[in-house]
Design a protein around this motif. Structure first.
Motif, PDB file in Angstrom:
ATOM      1  N   PHE A   1      -4.006  -2.620   6.573  1.00  7.73           N
ATOM      2  CA  PHE A   1      -3.093  -3.678   6.140  1.00  7.73           C
ATOM      3  C   PHE A   1      -2.015  -3.937   7.195  1.00  7.73           C
ATOM      4  CE2 PHE A   1      -3.554  -4.943   1.576  1.00  7.73           C
ATOM      5  CZ  PHE A   1      -4.796  -4.371   1.380  1.00  7.73           C
ATOM      6  N   THR A   2      -1.562  -2.877   7.853  1.00  8.63           N
ATOM      7  CA  THR A   2      -0.558  -3.045   8.906  1.00  8.63           C
ATOM      8  C   THR A   2      -1.133  -3.815  10.090  1.00  8.63           C
ATOM      9  OG1 THR A   2       0.497  -0.960   8.259  1.00  8.63           O
ATOM     10  CG2 THR A   2       1.006  -1.834  10.457  1.00  8.63           C
ATOM     11  N   PHE A   3      -2.346  -3.471  10.474  1.00  6.77           N
ATOM     12  CA  PHE A   3      -3.001  -4.160  11.587  1.00  6.77           C
ATOM     13  C   PHE A   3      -3.185  -5.644  11.271  1.00  6.77           C
ATOM     14  CE2 PHE A   3      -6.937  -5.853  13.389  1.00  6.77           C
ATOM     15  CZ  PHE A   3      -6.688  -5.718  14.749  1.00  6.77           C
ATOM     16  N   VAL A   4      -3.663  -5.936  10.058  1.00  5.00           N
ATOM     17  CA  VAL A   4      -3.881  -7.331   9.654  1.00  5.00           C
ATOM     18  C   VAL A   4      -2.560  -8.104   9.660  1.00  5.00           C
ATOM     19  CG1 VAL A   4      -4.580  -8.845   7.759  1.00  5.00           C
ATOM     20  CG2 VAL A   4      -5.951  -6.825   8.313  1.00  5.00           C
ATOM     21  N   ALA A   5      -1.501  -7.482   9.128  1.00 11.03           N
ATOM     22  CA  ALA A   5      -0.192  -8.146   9.066  1.00 11.03           C
ATOM     23  C   ALA A   5       0.331  -8.463  10.468  1.00 11.03           C
ATOM     24  CB  ALA A   5       0.804  -7.262   8.323  1.00 11.03           C
ATOM     25  N   VAL A   6       0.249  -7.493  11.374  1.00 13.26           N
ATOM     26  CA  VAL A   6       0.740  -7.696  12.743  1.00 13.26           C
ATOM     27  C   VAL A   6      -0.126  -8.728  13.461  1.00 13.26           C
ATOM     28  CG1 VAL A   6       1.086  -6.593  14.983  1.00 13.26           C
ATOM     29  CG2 VAL A   6       1.742  -5.391  12.881  1.00 13.26           C
ATOM     30  N   TRP A   7      -1.435  -8.641  13.268  1.00 10.64           N
ATOM     31  CA  TRP A   7      -2.339  -9.592  13.933  1.00 10.64           C
ATOM     32  C   TRP A   7      -2.073 -11.021  13.486  1.00 10.64           C
ATOM     33  CZ3 TRP A   7      -6.040 -13.247  12.889  1.00 10.64           C
ATOM     34  CH2 TRP A   7      -6.879 -13.615  13.957  1.00 10.64           C
ATOM     35  N   LEU A   8      -1.905 -11.211  12.177  1.00 11.29           N
ATOM     36  CA  LEU A   8      -1.625 -12.554  11.663  1.00 11.29           C
ATOM     37  C   LEU A   8      -0.258 -13.045  12.132  1.00 11.29           C
ATOM     38  CD1 LEU A   8      -3.014 -12.249   8.022  1.00 11.29           C
ATOM     39  CD2 LEU A   8      -3.925 -13.665   9.858  1.00 11.29           C
ATOM     40  N   PHE A   9       0.722 -12.151  12.144  1.00  4.13           N
ATOM     41  CA  PHE A   9       2.059 -12.544  12.596  1.00  4.13           C
ATOM     42  C   PHE A   9       2.027 -13.037  14.041  1.00  4.13           C
ATOM     43  CE2 PHE A   9       6.253 -11.751  14.409  1.00  4.13           C
ATOM     44  CZ  PHE A   9       7.077 -12.343  13.462  1.00  4.13           C
TER      45      PHE A   9
ATOM     46  N   THR B   1       0.825  -1.221   0.000  1.00  3.51           N
ATOM     47  CA  THR B   1       0.000   0.000   0.000  1.00  3.51           C
ATOM     48  C   THR B   1       0.854   1.265   0.000  1.00  3.51           C
ATOM     49  OG1 THR B   1      -0.134   0.243   2.425  1.00  3.51           O
ATOM     50  CG2 THR B   1      -1.699  -1.258   1.377  1.00  3.51           C
ATOM     51  N   THR B   2       2.175   1.116  -0.080  1.00  4.94           N
ATOM     52  CA  THR B   2       3.049   2.295  -0.027  1.00  4.94           C
ATOM     53  C   THR B   2       4.023   2.392  -1.195  1.00  4.94           C
ATOM     54  OG1 THR B   2       4.665   1.073   1.336  1.00  4.94           O
ATOM     55  CG2 THR B   2       2.970   2.350   2.503  1.00  4.94           C
ATOM     56  N   PHE B   3       4.202   1.312  -1.966  1.00  6.59           N
ATOM     57  CA  PHE B   3       5.241   1.330  -3.001  1.00  6.59           C
ATOM     58  C   PHE B   3       4.944   2.339  -4.118  1.00  6.59           C
ATOM     59  CE2 PHE B   3       2.149  -1.488  -4.903  1.00  6.59           C
ATOM     60  CZ  PHE B   3       2.278  -1.272  -6.264  1.00  6.59           C
ATOM     61  N   TYR B   4       3.671   2.699  -4.314  1.00  8.51           N
ATOM     62  CA  TYR B   4       3.306   3.617  -5.394  1.00  8.51           C
ATOM     63  C   TYR B   4       3.265   5.079  -4.944  1.00  8.51           C
ATOM     64  CZ  TYR B   4      -1.119   2.714  -2.996  1.00  8.51           C
ATOM     65  OH  TYR B   4      -2.083   2.559  -2.034  1.00  8.51           O
TER      66      TYR B   4
ATOM     67  N   THR C   1      -4.312   6.551   4.284  1.00  9.16           N
ATOM     68  CA  THR C   1      -3.940   6.254   5.668  1.00  9.16           C
ATOM     69  C   THR C   1      -4.752   5.095   6.224  1.00  9.16           C
ATOM     70  OG1 THR C   1      -3.351   8.577   6.058  1.00  9.16           O
ATOM     71  CG2 THR C   1      -3.747   7.202   7.991  1.00  9.16           C
ATOM     72  N   ALA C   2      -6.058   5.091   5.939  1.00  9.76           N
ATOM     73  CA  ALA C   2      -6.928   4.013   6.423  1.00  9.76           C
ATOM     74  C   ALA C   2      -6.520   2.670   5.828  1.00  9.76           C
ATOM     75  CB  ALA C   2      -8.383   4.326   6.078  1.00  9.76           C
ATOM     76  N   VAL C   3      -6.219   2.662   4.545  1.00  8.57           N
ATOM     77  CA  VAL C   3      -5.821   1.413   3.872  1.00  8.57           C
ATOM     78  C   VAL C   3      -4.508   0.884   4.448  1.00  8.57           C
ATOM     79  CG1 VAL C   3      -5.063   0.405   1.688  1.00  8.57           C
ATOM     80  CG2 VAL C   3      -7.057   1.910   1.739  1.00  8.57           C
ATOM     81  N   THR C   4      -3.522   1.765   4.573  1.00  9.53           N
ATOM     82  CA  THR C   4      -2.209   1.348   5.075  1.00  9.53           C
ATOM     83  C   THR C   4      -2.299   0.859   6.518  1.00  9.53           C
ATOM     84  OG1 THR C   4      -1.093   2.924   3.614  1.00  9.53           O
ATOM     85  CG2 THR C   4       0.160   2.070   5.490  1.00  9.53           C
ATOM     86  N   LEU C   5      -3.049   1.584   7.352  1.00  8.73           N
ATOM     87  CA  LEU C   5      -3.195   1.161   8.753  1.00  8.73           C
ATOM     88  C   LEU C   5      -3.940  -0.163   8.851  1.00  8.73           C
ATOM     89  CD1 LEU C   5      -4.028   4.539  10.566  1.00  8.73           C
ATOM     90  CD2 LEU C   5      -1.889   3.237  10.631  1.00  8.73           C
TER      91      LEU C   5
END
Length: 216
Positions: free
Chosen positions: A166-174, A139-142, A160-164
């Protein structure tokens, strides 16, 4: 019939019974090894395909990163760098798993095979956790300087909503991708397939043989 003959017959029967039980244990172990091989064999082409595709992918991304260095688009460079670094780590784990699968195919004591399958299970969880950490950088490379300078408030809020998210989902799954959660619906949705099911079936089979030998 004399007592001595009865005792000898009883000893002979006991010896044959012991030999029969020993043969049954050997047959059970051999059948289990064959089943384990049949479970693990389909994992090899999946892992090999992932390695080949991963190597091609990181090669292309490395070229893109180098080509973007003169332009100085650091949003892309940093995002792509994180993504490709995590992918390279996943490739290393897949290579290690191929070695474990090959070693588990060789006839060896059940306990050693169990240890290899335990490592295979553990690394499968870890490689999935690592790959999910890539979510935010997609969500940040572009992003670019023009986007930040000329963007509108709704665009900033949406991004900001999209990035946050995706970050929350990534941390939660990790944090939650653990073997203890294997019976949960979301876990089964992620791991249902040739990457996970064969490992669990193989471990279950070896545990059954171990219990059979302990009770025999």
């Amino acid at each position: 019939m004399e007592d001595t003959e009865i005792i000898n017959l009883w000893k002979s029967y006991g010896q044959k019974l012991e030999e029969s039980l020993h043969l049954n244990r050997q047959n059970a172990e051999e059948i289990t090894r064959l089943k384990v091989r049949s479970f693990l064999s389909p994992m090899k082409p999946v892992k090999l395909f992932a390695i080949i595709v991963g190597i091609i992918w990181v090669g292309l991304i490395d070229i893109l990163i180098i080509s973007n260095l003169p332009t100085g688009n650091w949003f892309f460079i940093i995002s792509a760098g994180i993504q490709v670094l995590l992918t390279k780590l996943a490739i290393i784990i897949y290579l290690y798993q191929l070695i474990l699968i090959h070693q588990a195919d060789i006839s060896e004591p059940i306990l050693q095979t169990q240890h290899k399958l335990a490592r295979l299970k553990s690394t499968t969880l870890w490689v999935t956790r690592i790959l999910f950490l890539q979510l935010p950088v997609w969500t940040t490379f572009y992003w670019n300087k023009s986007m930040l300078l000329n963007g509108t408030i709704p665009l900033y809020m949406l991004q900001t909503a999209v990035t946050l998210t995706f970050t929350f989902v990534a941390v939660w799954l990790f944090r939650n991708i653990k073997y203890e959660n294997k019976d949960k619906k979301w876990f089964r949705l992620i791991f249902d397939g040739k990457e996970w099911t064969p490992v669990l079936k193989s471990i279950e089979l070896l545990n059954q043989v171990k219990e059979y030998k302990a009770n025999a």
